[in-house]
Design a protein around this motif. Structure first.
Motif, PDB file in Angstrom:
ATOM      1  N   UNK A   1       0.594  -1.504  -0.345  1.00  0.00           N
ATOM      2  CA  UNK A   1      -0.169   0.071   0.587  1.00  0.00           C
ATOM      3  C   UNK A   1       0.709   1.160   0.093  1.00  0.00           C
ATOM      4  N   UNK A   2       0.719   1.884  -0.920  1.00  0.00           N
ATOM      5  CA  UNK A   2       1.427   3.070  -1.204  1.00  0.00           C
ATOM      6  C   UNK A   2       1.221   4.386  -0.692  1.00  0.00           C
ATOM      7  N   UNK A   3       0.187   4.225   0.481  1.00  0.00           N
ATOM      8  CA  UNK A   3      -0.449   5.469  -0.170  1.00  0.00           C
ATOM      9  C   UNK A   3       0.153   6.491   1.945  1.00  0.00           C
ATOM     10  N   UNK A   4       0.487   7.617   1.720  1.00  0.00           N
ATOM     11  CA  UNK A   4       0.683   8.871   2.834  1.00  0.00           C
ATOM     12  C   UNK A   4       0.497   7.667   4.028  1.00  0.00           C
ATOM     13  N   UNK A   5       1.344   8.108   5.158  1.00  0.00           N
ATOM     14  CA  UNK A   5       1.014   7.524   6.326  1.00  0.00           C
ATOM     15  C   UNK A   5       0.469   8.502   7.291  1.00  0.00           C
ATOM     16  N   UNK A   6      -0.963   8.431   7.803  1.00  0.00           N
ATOM     17  CA  UNK A   6      -2.172   9.283   8.161  1.00  0.00           C
ATOM     18  C   UNK A   6      -1.225   9.670   9.375  1.00  0.00           C
ATOM     19  N   UNK A   7      -1.061  10.322  10.124  1.00  0.00           N
ATOM     20  CA  UNK A   7      -0.921  10.202  12.175  1.00  0.00           C
ATOM     21  C   UNK A   7      -2.327   9.829  12.498  1.00  0.00           C
ATOM     22  N   UNK A   8      -1.984   9.482  13.712  1.00  0.00           N
ATOM     23  CA  UNK A   8      -2.807   9.273  14.836  1.00  0.00           C
ATOM     24  C   UNK A   8      -4.152   8.118  14.209  1.00  0.00           C
ATOM     25  N   UNK A   9      -3.923   7.788  13.071  1.00  0.00           N
ATOM     26  CA  UNK A   9      -4.558   6.850  11.709  1.00  0.00           C
ATOM     27  C   UNK A   9      -4.191   5.747  12.205  1.00  0.00           C
TER      28      UNK A   9
END
Length: 133
Positions: free
Chosen positions: A66-74
């Motif tokens: 999965x090459x999506x940007x990492x979501x903070x706090x999620x």
């Protein structure tokens, strides 16, 4: 760290390893990793397989496809793929764990599973690497 049932790991079988992962700093703050970093303090987690036979240990690293940007706090999706070869199938024990996260970061993992695939994924990049330690 969790051992997995060896009888499932037959030569030529294909697997999807999936989980949702959240990173939290030691102070309880959201921690963001960089999906493009392969080393350093902002490396995103990968799934490791530790394979044991006697006193010998080998490691297989399964990287996130999965090459999506990492979501903070999620919670963030992890999905990697594995093809079982003769070497993997020959070990006495195989355990799965999460690794490559900065030492003072807590890793929260939920819904981790290894799903057998009924189709050939050999044309897909498996993003695995093996090392002996």
């Amino acid at each position: 760290f969790q051992f997995i049932d060896q009888s499932c790991l037959t030569v030529g079988s294909f697997w999807q390893i999936q989980a949702i992962i959240k990173l939290v700093s030691a102070r309880g703050e959201a921690f963001q990793c960089d999906i493009n970093a392969s080393t350093g303090e902002y490396t995103c987690p990968i799934i490791g397989l530790m394979m044991m036979k006697g006193n010998s240990r080998n490691y297989l690293h399964v990287h996130n496809s999965v090459k999506l940007a990492w979501k903070d706090g999620a919670y963030n999706e992890f999905r990697g793929y594995l093809e079982v070869d003769q070497q993997i199938a020959s070990f006495d024990k195989v355990g799965v764990f999460v690794q490559r996260v900065k030492g003072d970061v807590d890793v929260i993992v939920d819904s981790i599973s290894m799903i057998p695939l009924t189709y050939d994924i050999s044309s897909r990049p498996l993003s695995t690497s093996v090392g002996q330690y």
